[in-house]
Structure formats: C-alpha cells, structure tokens
Motif scaffolding. Structure first.
Motif, PDB file in Angstrom:
ATOM      1  N   GLN A   1     -18.913  -0.506  -0.883  1.00 33.10           N
ATOM      2  CA  GLN A   1     -17.775  -1.045  -1.632  1.00 33.10           C
ATOM      3  C   GLN A   1     -16.512  -0.208  -1.397  1.00 33.10           C
ATOM      4  N   ARG A   2     -16.678   1.109  -1.340  1.00 38.12           N
ATOM      5  CA  ARG A   2     -15.510   1.977  -1.117  1.00 38.12           C
ATOM      6  C   ARG A   2     -14.913   1.748   0.277  1.00 38.12           C
ATOM      7  N   VAL A   3     -15.777   1.644   1.284  1.00 40.08           N
ATOM      8  CA  VAL A   3     -15.285   1.437   2.642  1.00 40.08           C
ATOM      9  C   VAL A   3     -14.599   0.080   2.751  1.00 40.08           C
ATOM     10  N   LYS A   4     -15.210  -0.952   2.184  1.00 41.96           N
ATOM     11  CA  LYS A   4     -14.589  -2.279   2.217  1.00 41.96           C
ATOM     12  C   LYS A   4     -13.248  -2.290   1.487  1.00 41.96           C
ATOM     13  N   ALA A   5     -13.189  -1.589   0.351  1.00 41.24           N
ATOM     14  CA  ALA A   5     -11.946  -1.533  -0.417  1.00 41.24           C
ATOM     15  C   ALA A   5     -10.850  -0.833   0.392  1.00 41.24           C
ATOM     16  N   LEU A   6     -11.214   0.211   1.121  1.00 41.23           N
ATOM     17  CA  LEU A   6     -10.238   0.922   1.942  1.00 41.23           C
ATOM     18  C   LEU A   6      -9.760   0.039   3.091  1.00 41.23           C
ATOM     19  N   GLU A   7     -10.688  -0.695   3.715  1.00 43.73           N
ATOM     20  CA  GLU A   7     -10.314  -1.604   4.796  1.00 43.73           C
ATOM     21  C   GLU A   7      -9.384  -2.705   4.285  1.00 43.73           C
ATOM     22  N   GLN A   8      -9.686  -3.222   3.106  1.00 42.03           N
ATOM     23  CA  GLN A   8      -8.825  -4.265   2.535  1.00 42.03           C
ATOM     24  C   GLN A   8      -7.453  -3.705   2.190  1.00 42.03           C
TER      25      GLN A   8
ATOM     26  N   MET B   1       0.847  -1.192   0.000  1.00 41.00           N
ATOM     27  CA  MET B   1       0.000   0.000   0.000  1.00 41.00           C
ATOM     28  C   MET B   1       0.881   1.240   0.000  1.00 41.00           C
ATOM     29  N   ASP B   2       0.787   2.068  -1.072  1.00 37.18           N
ATOM     30  CA  ASP B   2       1.608   3.263  -1.140  1.00 37.18           C
ATOM     31  C   ASP B   2       0.783   4.533  -1.142  1.00 37.18           C
ATOM     32  N   GLU B   3      -0.533   4.441  -1.125  1.00 37.38           N
ATOM     33  CA  GLU B   3      -1.371   5.624  -1.085  1.00 37.38           C
ATOM     34  C   GLU B   3      -2.757   5.251  -0.569  1.00 37.38           C
ATOM     35  N   LEU B   4      -3.470   6.268  -0.108  1.00 36.32           N
ATOM     36  CA  LEU B   4      -4.853   6.088   0.323  1.00 36.32           C
ATOM     37  C   LEU B   4      -5.743   6.767  -0.709  1.00 36.32           C
ATOM     38  N   PRO B   5      -6.542   6.012  -1.441  1.00 37.45           N
ATOM     39  CA  PRO B   5      -7.416   6.618  -2.451  1.00 37.45           C
ATOM     40  C   PRO B   5      -8.328   7.668  -1.829  1.00 37.45           C
ATOM     41  N   LEU B   6      -8.295   8.879  -2.365  1.00 36.54           N
ATOM     42  CA  LEU B   6      -9.002   9.988  -1.732  1.00 36.54           C
ATOM     43  C   LEU B   6     -10.518   9.801  -1.757  1.00 36.54           C
ATOM     44  N   ASP B   7     -11.055   9.180  -2.816  1.00 35.11           N
ATOM     45  CA  ASP B   7     -12.505   8.982  -2.845  1.00 35.11           C
ATOM     46  C   ASP B   7     -12.939   8.028  -1.738  1.00 35.11           C
ATOM     47  N   GLN B   8     -12.118   7.034  -1.433  1.00 34.08           N
ATOM     48  CA  GLN B   8     -12.446   6.096  -0.360  1.00 34.08           C
ATOM     49  C   GLN B   8     -12.310   6.764   1.011  1.00 34.08           C
ATOM     50  N   VAL B   9     -11.288   7.599   1.167  1.00 36.01           N
ATOM     51  CA  VAL B   9     -11.099   8.315   2.437  1.00 36.01           C
ATOM     52  C   VAL B   9     -12.258   9.262   2.684  1.00 36.01           C
TER      53      VAL B   9
ATOM     54  N   ALA C   1     -27.301   7.239   4.699  1.00 35.71           N
ATOM     55  CA  ALA C   1     -27.233   8.702   4.794  1.00 35.71           C
ATOM     56  C   ALA C   1     -25.998   9.235   4.080  1.00 35.71           C
ATOM     57  N   ALA C   2     -24.878   8.514   4.184  1.00 39.07           N
ATOM     58  CA  ALA C   2     -23.670   8.926   3.484  1.00 39.07           C
ATOM     59  C   ALA C   2     -23.877   8.876   1.979  1.00 39.07           C
ATOM     60  N   ALA C   3     -24.577   7.843   1.512  1.00 39.39           N
ATOM     61  CA  ALA C   3     -24.851   7.724   0.081  1.00 39.39           C
ATOM     62  C   ALA C   3     -25.662   8.912  -0.414  1.00 39.39           C
ATOM     63  N   ALA C   4     -26.671   9.315   0.375  1.00 37.73           N
ATOM     64  CA  ALA C   4     -27.482  10.472  -0.012  1.00 37.73           C
ATOM     65  C   ALA C   4     -26.638  11.742  -0.055  1.00 37.73           C
ATOM     66  N   ALA C   5     -25.734  11.907   0.930  1.00 40.46           N
ATOM     67  CA  ALA C   5     -24.888  13.108   0.977  1.00 40.46           C
ATOM     68  C   ALA C   5     -23.898  13.146  -0.182  1.00 40.46           C
ATOM     69  N   LEU C   6     -23.434  11.960  -0.602  1.00 42.75           N
ATOM     70  CA  LEU C   6     -22.433  11.893  -1.678  1.00 42.75           C
ATOM     71  C   LEU C   6     -23.065  11.733  -3.060  1.00 42.75           C
ATOM     72  N   HIS C   7     -24.402  11.538  -3.093  1.00 39.61           N
ATOM     73  CA  HIS C   7     -25.135  11.362  -4.345  1.00 39.61           C
ATOM     74  C   HIS C   7     -24.668  10.117  -5.094  1.00 39.61           C
ATOM     75  N   VAL C   8     -24.471   9.030  -4.329  1.00 36.39           N
ATOM     76  CA  VAL C   8     -24.142   7.729  -4.914  1.00 36.39           C
ATOM     77  C   VAL C   8     -25.055   6.695  -4.252  1.00 36.39           C
ATOM     78  N   THR C   9     -24.935   5.445  -4.668  1.00 37.62           N
ATOM     79  CA  THR C   9     -25.772   4.405  -4.082  1.00 37.62           C
ATOM     80  C   THR C   9     -25.163   3.887  -2.777  1.00 37.62           C
ATOM     81  N   PRO C  10     -25.990   3.368  -1.868  1.00 31.24           N
ATOM     82  CA  PRO C  10     -25.443   2.754  -0.651  1.00 31.24           C
ATOM     83  C   PRO C  10     -24.457   1.637  -0.963  1.00 31.24           C
ATOM     84  N   SER C  11     -24.690   0.906  -2.065  1.00 35.01           N
ATOM     85  CA  SER C  11     -23.775  -0.161  -2.456  1.00 35.01           C
ATOM     86  C   SER C  11     -22.390   0.398  -2.781  1.00 35.01           C
ATOM     87  N   ALA C  12     -22.367   1.549  -3.446  1.00 30.43           N
ATOM     88  CA  ALA C  12     -21.083   2.168  -3.791  1.00 30.43           C
ATOM     89  C   ALA C  12     -20.336   2.604  -2.534  1.00 30.43           C
ATOM     90  N   VAL C  13     -21.071   3.139  -1.570  1.00 30.33           N
ATOM     91  CA  VAL C  13     -20.453   3.548  -0.308  1.00 30.33           C
ATOM     92  C   VAL C  13     -19.853   2.337   0.389  1.00 30.33           C
TER      93      VAL C  13
END
Length: 300
Positions: free
Chosen positions: A37-44, A1-9, A23-35
């Motif tokens: 997936q991003r959090v899981k990808a960051l954790e991984q 790991m050499d960087e933290l993807p800013l969209d995931q952060v 609620a985060a999905a509504a604030a970011l104007h994306v789907t809850p599934s996308a939220v």
C-alpha cells in the motif's frame, strides 16, 4: 505534490534492498499488505511506476531517483544523530563504494586504511568495471565510485584521481610461440586474457597499435579476478593489459615481458560522489584522493 512522505520513501528503499515485498515487510516489522500500500501510494503521488515487480524487484528510472534520495536521506539522518551524540542507536556509518578490480588489487585498499575510524566507518565495496561503476551511482546503490567517466552523474561531484598506466605483457614462452612477426598482426590471432565480456582494453590496444578496426583475437580466456588475470598471463595462457604496478614484479623477475614498451595505455580514473555534506564520505574522499596522488600517474 509538494512533499514525499518519508515512510513511503523508506519503504520503497527497503523493498529494493530486500528484493521482495515480503522480505521488506519482515525488515520493517509490518505486513506485506502495508508495504504494498505504501509503495502504491508513493507511485500514485508521483504519478510514475517506481518498481518493476520482478524477483528480485528492480527500480525503474524514476524509482532510481527516489532510491538515491532515500539513501541520501538516511545518510543525513545518521550524520545528524552523530552530531547529537546518539549515533550508536543505528551502529557504525556505512559507505557503499563502487570500485574497479584493478584498483582494488593495487592502491585502493591502502587508501581505506587512512580513513579515520572514530566514529567507526564500515565500507561496502561493489566491484565493477570502471566504465560501468557510474551505473551503480545512478541507481542509488552506492554513494561514491571510482570511474573512468568524467561526466558527473546527476547530483554528484567529480574529480580526477590520476592515470593508470596499462602495459601489454606476456610470458616469454608465450611470446616465443605466438608473437614472432609484426605485433599488431600477431595479436589478432594470439590468445588473449580478458576480465569479462565487458573488458575491451585488449581490443582497444590492438586497434590503436594497428590503426585499424580489428581488435584482439576471438580466442580469449575470461578470468574475472585481477590477481587471476595476472597469474593467467604469467602462466602463458595468453597476453593481456596489466596495470603497471601489478606487472612490475613479473617484469623484474623475467616472468613477464612488455610487448610494446613504447605503447602503454593511460586510463584516467575519476572519483564521483554524492553532492552531500557527510563527514564520513568527505573523510573517505580525502584519503582516497591522497593515496591516488601517490599511486597513480599525474596527467601530462
């Protein structure tokens, strides 16, 4: 790991701020599934669990580090926009600060009026006991804090603001009813006023006065506002430790008396803030330090 993807952060920060993935999905104007997936990808990517999936969600210890980074990143981005003349797209700067109730009721608000408002700065104050404000810094909820802790939180600087002198006071009527013998002994039985269950100032005073391990009476009234605390003491509900500035009017009028004039308690207050080159944060820190120098006692 050499960087933290800013969209995931940024997504992790949105989940923490909004409390749920939906609620985060509504604030970011994306789907809850996308939220999710991003959090899981960051954790991984980091190899650690960052969120406790409760309602509302809570960051783990590792998650707090990432949340703090995300807030600092947002602050730097806002300052860069201001330097480029495009800050208006995101509105005024926001400064979340943790401060104890007694400071808030006495000297802290006048300090904020000295912070320049061009460009405008919005203050978001989090009220917390001075012994616990650093927890909000550690969790990334605030950028700065008034605290009694001289030990800097990771990534923060610390400076001494001054000493707050607390006086043990009561109404004359209360003293006549409850405090007729040796003070240390009487205070173990006399009703006390405390701010909340974390407030141990009254206990600390009794222990210091007596030289023993027993604190104040278990008969205690919980009054969780600084002004209400003062009013409760003046009304005769119990005795309590009041900041010198807050007790002064009652002492002058005779509404209050000092129980032990030779035994005040001086509590040091420190300013801790992110180690971040932010004009808004620097301006606030300067104003707060200046007013604290006028309102608080200097160390001996």
């Amino acid at each position: 790991m050499d960087e933290l993807p800013l969209d995931q952060v940024r997504t992790l920060l949105a989940v923490v701020d909004e409390g749920t993935f939906d609620a985060a999905a509504a604030a970011l104007h994306v789907t809850p599934s996308a939220v999710s997936q991003r959090v899981k990808a960051l954790e991984q990517r980091i190899g650690r669990v960052l969120l406790l999936r409760t309602k509302p969600v809570r960051p783990t210890e590792s998650g707090q580090v990432v949340v703090r980074f995300a807030r600092q990143l947002a602050r730097l981005e806002r300052d860069a926009r201001a330097d480029l003349g495009i800050a208006g797209e995101q509105g005024p700067a926001r400064l979340p600060i943790a401060v104890n109730a007694d400071s808030l009721a006495t000297w802290f608000l006048p300090a904020l009026t000295r912070v320049p408002q061009d460009p405008p700065v919005c203050f978001e104050l989090h009220r917390e006991d001075e012994a616990h404000t650093t927890a909000l810094l550690r969790e990334g909820q605030v950028m700065a804090a008034v605290t009694s802790s001289p030990d800097p939180v990771a990534g923060c600087t610390v400076r001494l603001l001054g000493l707050v002198r607390y006086l043990p006071v009561a109404s004359p009527g209360f003293a006549a009813r409850h405090l007729t013998g040796p003070l240390a002994r009487d205070l173990r039985d006399a009703p006390a006023i405390v701010f909340d269950r974390r407030d141990d100032l009254q206990d600390a005073f009794v222990r210091r006065l007596s030289g023993e391990g027993t604190g104040a009476s278990p008969v205690r009234h919980h009054v969780p506002t600084s002004e209400g605390f003062c009013d409760a003491v003046a009304a005769g509900l119990g005795w309590g430790m009041l900041p010198e500035a807050q007790a002064a009017p009652g002492l002058r009028s005779g509404e209050l008396i000092t129980l032990a004039p030779d035994h005040p308690m001086d509590i040091p207050l420190f300013w801790q803030q992110w180690r971040l080159d932010s004009p808004a944060l620097a301006a606030a820190a300067g104003a707060i330090a200046s007013v604290a120098a006028e309102a608080l006692r200097a160390p001996a």
